[in-house]
Design a protein around this motif. Structure first.
Motif, PDB file in Angstrom:
ATOM      1  N   CYS A  81      18.220 -11.798 -18.442  1.00 18.04           N
ATOM      2  CA  CYS A  81      19.329 -11.305 -18.356  1.00 18.04           C
ATOM      3  C   CYS A  81      20.427 -12.306 -17.834  1.00 18.04           C
ATOM      4  CB  CYS A  81      19.632  -9.955 -17.528  1.00 18.04           C
ATOM      5  SG  CYS A  81      19.244  -8.379 -18.116  1.00 18.04           S
ATOM      6  N   ILE A 173      19.253  -5.203 -20.944  1.00 16.08           N
ATOM      7  CA  ILE A 173      19.489  -4.120 -19.693  1.00 16.08           C
ATOM      8  C   ILE A 173      19.090  -2.750 -20.015  1.00 16.08           C
ATOM      9  CG2 ILE A 173      21.386  -3.185 -18.183  1.00 16.08           C
ATOM     10  CD1 ILE A 173      22.758  -5.890 -18.305  1.00 16.08           C
ATOM     11  N   SER A 177      16.506  -1.499 -17.532  1.00 17.88           N
ATOM     12  CA  SER A 177      17.096  -0.836 -16.428  1.00 17.88           C
ATOM     13  C   SER A 177      16.228   0.561 -16.095  1.00 17.88           C
ATOM     14  CB  SER A 177      18.638  -0.244 -16.764  1.00 17.88           C
ATOM     15  OG  SER A 177      18.676   0.483 -17.983  1.00 17.88           O
ATOM     16  N   GLY A 182      17.798  -1.626 -10.799  1.00 20.48           N
ATOM     17  CA  GLY A 182      19.175  -2.098 -11.365  1.00 20.48           C
ATOM     18  C   GLY A 182      19.774  -3.388 -10.612  1.00 20.48           C
TER      19      GLY A 182
END
Length: 300
Positions: A81, A173, A177, A182
């Motif tokens: 990410c 994500i 997640s 998170g």
């Protein structure tokens, strides 16, 4: 939806939208890679106390369900990410040099339409509603980006490719997640993004502490509020809220970017560009409207 949740999500959209002004003003003091690198480190540092408080809360609240996932998955998700965020935010920061904050906000918001289209490659069905939204958004981009002489601005191209990478970032994500915590993953991604910015920062720019001191306000706003506070508000605000409705509220970010650019920076849009903004926002709203049948099954 509880009013408290709606308020948190609207506040998140407001912070993200007005952050485009901070990014634009920050370019008066720092280069794009320096600005992104410093704001990312600030954002990661801002999330550290949030992680500490959440862990203390989970220790005291025995009913809080632990999040599954190994440390390896957490690091992998945060690193991937972070690298995607570095690529997308770098293109965004480079592009905003050549356009207005409001225009940048609307082009970036195009990721909300791109995400379901990319879902096709993940074997997710895409209905007529999404394809209609894509067509409307492309029409909006035409009015917004292509001038009467049929040329596209350099900044528009950079922002559009940034929106594409933001779309991949969102899908990554979405994958990680449910598997990891998170806030911790967000913290890792900001530090990775900041570290990745160091190479082009020192290779292409000349970062100076004096310039960072002069641009402290946009740096803190983009770092602490846009990265740290807004992300935390999003996590809390989306709890027990229909994801489609939450995304719809967060898409107000594009409207706030235009208003902030107008009020703070005195930016104006032509009639042609205004029509493009209206069409793009209509596409964003259409793409995020929940399917009635699904709503009845999940929330009826």
């Amino acid at each position: 939806m509880r009013p408290k949740n709606a308020f948190m999500l609207i506040l998140t959209a407001f912070i993200w939208g007005t952050a485009f002004v901070a990014q634009s003003v920050g370019m008066d003091y720092l280069g794009p890679f320096t600005f992104n690198g410093v704001r990312s480190f600030i954002g990661g540092a801002a999330l550290l106390p949030c992680i500490f408080l959440l862990e203390r809360f989970n220790e005291k609240n025995s009913s809080a369900a632990p999040v599954k996932g190994s440390r390896k998955e957490l690091i992998a998700g945060g690193t991937l990410c972070g690298l995607l965020l570095f690529a997308a935010s770098s293109l965004q920061q480079l592009g905003i040099q050549y356009t207005t904050a409001g225009k940048a906000g609307f082009i970036t918001a195009f990721y909300i339409v791109i995400v379901p289209v990319l879902g096709i490659f993940l074997r997710k069905k895409t209905g007529i509603k999404v394809w209609t939204a894509v067509l409307i958004a492309l029409t909006g981009l035409y009015f917004l980006c292509i001038t009467e002489t049929f040329t596209i601005g350099k900044g528009d191209v950079l922002l559009f490719f940034g929106a594409l990478i933001f779309s991949v970032h969102i899908l990554v994500i979405d994958y990680y997640s449910p598997r990891v915590e998170g806030v911790k993953m967000a913290c890792i991604q900001f530090f990775v993004c900041g570290a990745a910015s160091l190479v082009p920062m020192f290779a292409l720019e000349t970062p100076k502490a004096a310039d960072m001191a002069e641009g402290w306000l946009p740096l803190l706003y983009a770092g602490v509020l846009s990265c740290g506070v807004a992300y935390t508000l999003q996590i809390i605000g989306q709890k027990n809220v229909n994801p489609a409705i939450a995304s719809l509220i967060l898409s107000l970010e594009s409207c706030f970017s235009v208003l902030a650019g107008w009020i703070i920076l005195g930016e104006t849009l032509s009639v042609r560009e205004s029509v493009g903004c209206v069409l793009m926002f209509a596409a964003i709203v259409l793409a995020q409207l929940p399917d009635k049948k699904k709503e009845e099954v999940q929330y009826g």
